[in-house]
Design an enzyme around this catalytic site. Structure first.
Site, short mmCIF file in Angstrom:
data_model
loop_
_atom_site.label_atom_id
_atom_site.label_comp_id
_atom_site.label_asym_id
_atom_site.label_seq_id
_atom_site.Cartn_x
_atom_site.Cartn_y
_atom_site.Cartn_z
N HIS A 175 -6.69 -6.03 -0.36
CA HIS A 175 -4.89 -5.49 -0.64
C HIS A 175 -5.04 -5.97 1.10
O HIS A 175 -4.90 -5.74 2.26
CB HIS A 175 -5.92 -3.85 0.05
CG HIS A 175 -5.47 -3.20 -0.20
ND1 HIS A 175 -5.09 -2.88 -0.59
CD2 HIS A 175 -4.77 -1.93 1.49
CE1 HIS A 175 -3.57 -1.91 -0.58
NE2 HIS A 175 -3.91 -1.02 1.06
N ASP A 232 -8.00 -6.33 -5.15
CA ASP A 232 -8.39 -5.06 -4.67
C ASP A 232 -8.68 -3.56 -5.28
O ASP A 232 -8.51 -2.95 -6.59
CB ASP A 232 -6.48 -4.78 -5.11
CG ASP A 232 -5.74 -3.85 -3.66
OD1 ASP A 232 -6.84 -2.98 -2.86
OD2 ASP A 232 -4.78 -3.81 -3.13
N SER A 274 0.88 -1.43 -0.18
CA SER A 274 -0.18 0.00 -0.27
C SER A 274 1.04 1.33 0.36
O SER A 274 1.91 1.22 -1.07
CB SER A 274 -1.11 -0.08 1.54
OG SER A 274 -1.79 0.92 0.88
#
Length: 807
Positions: free
Chosen positions: A524, A493, A373
């Site tokens: 994610h 995601d 991320s």
């Protein structure tokens, strides 16, 4: 259970012998005359390092079955080891249970069913050595190779004191856990950046937390695995929640313009920096330590294997100076400052006041970056600078352009599940200097100004690509990348959407660097603790090559593109590329509720309304999953007239959808503004993999001896569902030409629009139908004005273009 291993090296017999000697499994000279049973039994005895006496050891070994009726010791009194007895014992060493996991009289069939490497015959010493070498590299029930499972029991304890010249210790091309994690040195340094983002007249100092092997104090130089995490020093979640933007408001009509890219292109500002701090002394001894860092379990695994681990949160975080700027060039400069220090090209100090310099004297100058991320995003940003010392990045679920995170084709689009979040909210959440009262009091007035600038720059009014977003587009600078890149992303995601990795992968294609891509079926998430894939060992092979410069053929062994199948559990397939070879282009045309291969003979129009009753609006804005399931349903519902559904005939054979689908529509709005959203859907009742993994066993993966642990995970089939969303896309009807240019829109007039959906890699089974749902307001991602807008499509001018290949 099905195990997939992509990190295994195939090595010759002499290398097998040498490496087994190196790790202590062979302490005798093996010749063709060596007894097979004696050698096999010596291997087995050494597989119980936890046994502290001969009696205990014998008890443990005697618990292993070699046949359905004999334990190992009974067996070797009467017979000579063969493949069946070898793998009966081997499966038990790998953690599989007799009877429950495998039939004792069919061990070879079990090895085949589990997709584990095995030898069909063991007739001589060379074959036995080769089989044992491979068994040590075989994944067991807990998701670790046998050698790592033995390490967790203390197998490598006698090798902790190896001479520095013999470290790292290699086996099958990977660094082994011969570094005492109980003795890791934990220290903090403050790196001087080339920034003054808080405008206090001093260069921003950046706090870095380091864990390094104690062997470095004795002369060993180790590489650094660095994770840049803005969350590392804490977050301001409540403050961020208060800043969330209201999305229950109408779409704004935009004034047409004739902007060109050059009009909004970002130009780097040149600011005069304060002078460097004067050095008042030097030292090799840090003055600050820490207890428990905010760690990543992949880094924990690497820490036991001879890699120093470095965490830094960057500008504007607790312990550092400066302010958060959410993805700006300043954050990139903050990120690479740590790399420059590790590579010997920047200064650091023991604290923020005394100006005592400390170097990364223990580092060999080679650095990798890891993280998911925002963490992987900063790794991507760092790579696009070409900074010296950065040998590779492992970017997981990383943003490559912040516009593609918070916007789409002229629309404000939230990360999935977070409507109302934007760059300013994230900057506030990560500004952890706020957690220290006096420090925050000093910097708050300036940060408030900075935050207001971010709010203006992000421009939630138009949703257009502008200078603010151009400054945060790392794809523009991909030509600067010099390091090798391993990318990991989930095809489900909807936080960091797949376009981010797709665009980065394609941009890297032109560069002379090695790139690898792994696509999994998750959202994610991290994938380093999955049963079906040897991800940690793949990373070990990769980093041992990139950072220790070991010639282990990592570039050739690891697949170019590795994709997890969405139909068959625990199935991974290697491909030479993402969407270039063995791919055909398929055009589908629109008819009444149909997608066909032939253009319709008649012109027809179809319409839908975007307006919901107050009751419907209140219901669906609170429950995204309910809204999604209802609008995608192919039966009558209270949202049937709020969307258009087009479906193909059932597929005659399995197909793979690869890359980004391209959509052409001819559309009219009854207002002078409007937006369209679409979802590509797999229709067909079936059990499907969940997008969130199931925990199979908690804390079952040990990263080293008396070290940290991780849960074992896997994607599993869920109950039958009638459909699954594959991809989606959005566009503002006033951004038909470009995301930075506003076109006019007149009510009732038809306009041609084209845009790409989010890329995918999707296995569409035989008998299923491919569907396209066209709608407007996306309850989860767009603004939700609930306006009385009607949209009309001219079906004769609509087309969906796919890239497909045979499964």
């Amino acid at each position: 259970m099905k195990f997939n291993q992509y990190s295994r090296m195939i090595v010759p017999y002499r290398t097998q012998v040498s490496e087994l000697q190196g790790i202590g499994f062979l302490d005798q000279l093996v010749t063709p005359q060596t007894s097979l049973n004696d050698l096999w039994l010596s291997f087995i005895y050494k597989s119980f390092p936890q046994a502290q006496s001969q009696s205990t050891l014998k008890e443990m070994v005697s618990n292993l079955l070699a046949t359905p009726t004999q334990n190992v010791l009974e067996y070797i009194d009467q017979k000579t080891v063969d493949a069946a007895s070898f793998y009966t014992v081997g499966l038990q060493l790998l953690g599989f249970t007799c009877g429950d996991d495998f039939k004792v009289d069919q061990p070879l069939q079990t090895m085949k069913d589990f997709n584990l490497l095995y030898h069909e015959k063991l007739n001589n010493i060379e074959e036995l050595v080769g089989a044992w070498y491979d068994l040590l590299n075989t994944r067991g029930k807990n998701g670790q190779i046998l050698l790592d499972a033995l390490a967790a029991q203390g197998y490598f304890l006698p090798l902790y004191d190896l001479p520095i010249a013999q470290k790292p210790l290699l086996f099958n091309g990977k660094s082994q856990p011969v570094f005492a994690t109980d003795d890791l040195i934990r220290e903090v340094v403050y790196i001087e950046s080339s920034l003054d983002t808080d405008h206090d007249g001093k260069r921003d100092l950046l706090k870095a937390e380091i864990l390094r092997p104690s062997d470095t104090n004795n002369g060993l130089k180790v590489p650094a695995v660095y994770t840049a995490s803005p969350y590392n020093q804490g977050t301001n979640d409540e403050a961020g929640d208060k800043m969330m933007h209201n999305v229950d408001q109408p779409l704004t009509r935009k004034e047409p313009n004739e902007l060109q890219y050059e009009d909004i292109k970002y130009q780097q500002d040149t600011e005069e920096l304060p002078p460097e701090r004067p050095v008042k002394g030097t030292t090799q001894q840090a003055e600050e330590t820490f207890g428990r860092e905010f760690s990543y379990t992949l880094n924990d695994y690497l820490a036991a294997r001879g890699f120093a681990i470095v965490y830094a949160a960057g500008i504007g975080t607790r312990g550092s100076q400066g302010v958060r700027t959410c993805g700006s060039p300043a954050e990139t400069a903050s990120t690479i400052a740590i790399i420059e220090w590790l590579a010997g090209n920047r200064r650091a100090f023991t604290n923020k006041t005394d100006n005592i310099e400390i170097k990364a004297w223990w580092c060999n100058g080679s650095v990798a970056m890891t993280g998911r991320s925002y963490l992987g995003t900063l790794a991507t940003a760092a790579a696009t600078t070409g900074v010296t010392g950065l040998k590779t990045i492992i970017s997981e679920a990383a943003i490559s352009s912040w516009y593609d995170y918070y916007r789409d084709n002229g629309l404000v689009i939230a990360p999935g599940g977070f409507p109302g979040e934007d760059a300013d909210v994230l900057a506030e959440e990560c500004f952890s200097r706020q957690l220290d009262g006096a420090d925050h009091l000093m910097v708050k007035p300036f940060f408030d100004q900075q935050l207001a600038q971010i709010t203006r720059g992000q421009d939630r009014t138009t949703g257009d690509y502008n200078t603010f977003w151009d400054a945060r587009n790392y794809l523009k600078d991909v030509a600067n990348v010099k390091c090798d890149v391993l990318m990991v992303h989930g095809v489900n995601d909807w936080n960091v959407k797949p376009r981010n990795v797709y665009n980065l992968y394609r941009a890297l294609a032109k560069l002379p660097v090695t790139k690898k891509l792994i696509l999994h079926q998750g959202q994610h998430i991290y994938i380093n603790a999955f049963r079906s894939l040897d991800y940690s060992e793949m990373v070990n092979l990769w980093l041992t090559n990139k950072l220790y410069d070991v010639a282990n053929n990592a570039d050739q062994i690891l697949p170019a593109v590795l994709v997890q199948d969405n139909v068959q559990p625990e199935t991974w397939t290697a491909y030479p590329d993402l969407d270039k070879t063995e791919v055909k282009q398929q055009n589908l045309y629109f008819d009444q509720e149909k997608l066909t291969e032939n253009q319709p003979a008649k012109t027809a129009t179809v319409s839908f309304s975007d307006h919901l009753s107050d009751e419907q609006f209140a219901k669906y804005r609170q429950n995204f999953e309910n809204w999604r399931n209802t609008i995608l349903a192919d039966h009558a519902s209270d949202l049937s007239d709020k969307r258009l559904l087009f479906k193909t005939q059932p597929l005659a054979s399995d197909e793979l959808l690869r890359g980004a689908a391209h959509l052409k529509l001819k559309v009219a709005s009854n207002q002078d503004h409007g937006m369209l959203s679409v979802m590509l859907v797999d229709y067909g009742t079936a059990k499907r993999l969940g997008v969130s993994p199931t925990v199979l066993a908690r804390k079952s993966i040990s990263e080293g001896y008396h070290w940290r642990e991780d849960d074992l995970n896997e994607f599993q089939l869920t109950k039958k569902t009638p459909f699954k969303m594959i991809s989606k896309g959005h566009i503002n009807l006033q951004n038909r030409t470009a995301n930075y240019k506003t076109d006019d829109l007149q009510a009732g007039e038809f306009y041609d629009i084209e845009f790409d959906l989010q890329p995918t890699f999707y296995h569409l089974p035989q008998g299923h139908q491919l569907g396209l749902v066209v709608y407007s307001t996306d309850m989860e991602m767009t603004v939700r004005g609930n306006e009385k807008i009607n949209y009309t499509l001219d079906l004769s001018e609509c087309q969906l273009t796919l890239k497909t290949s045979k499964y």
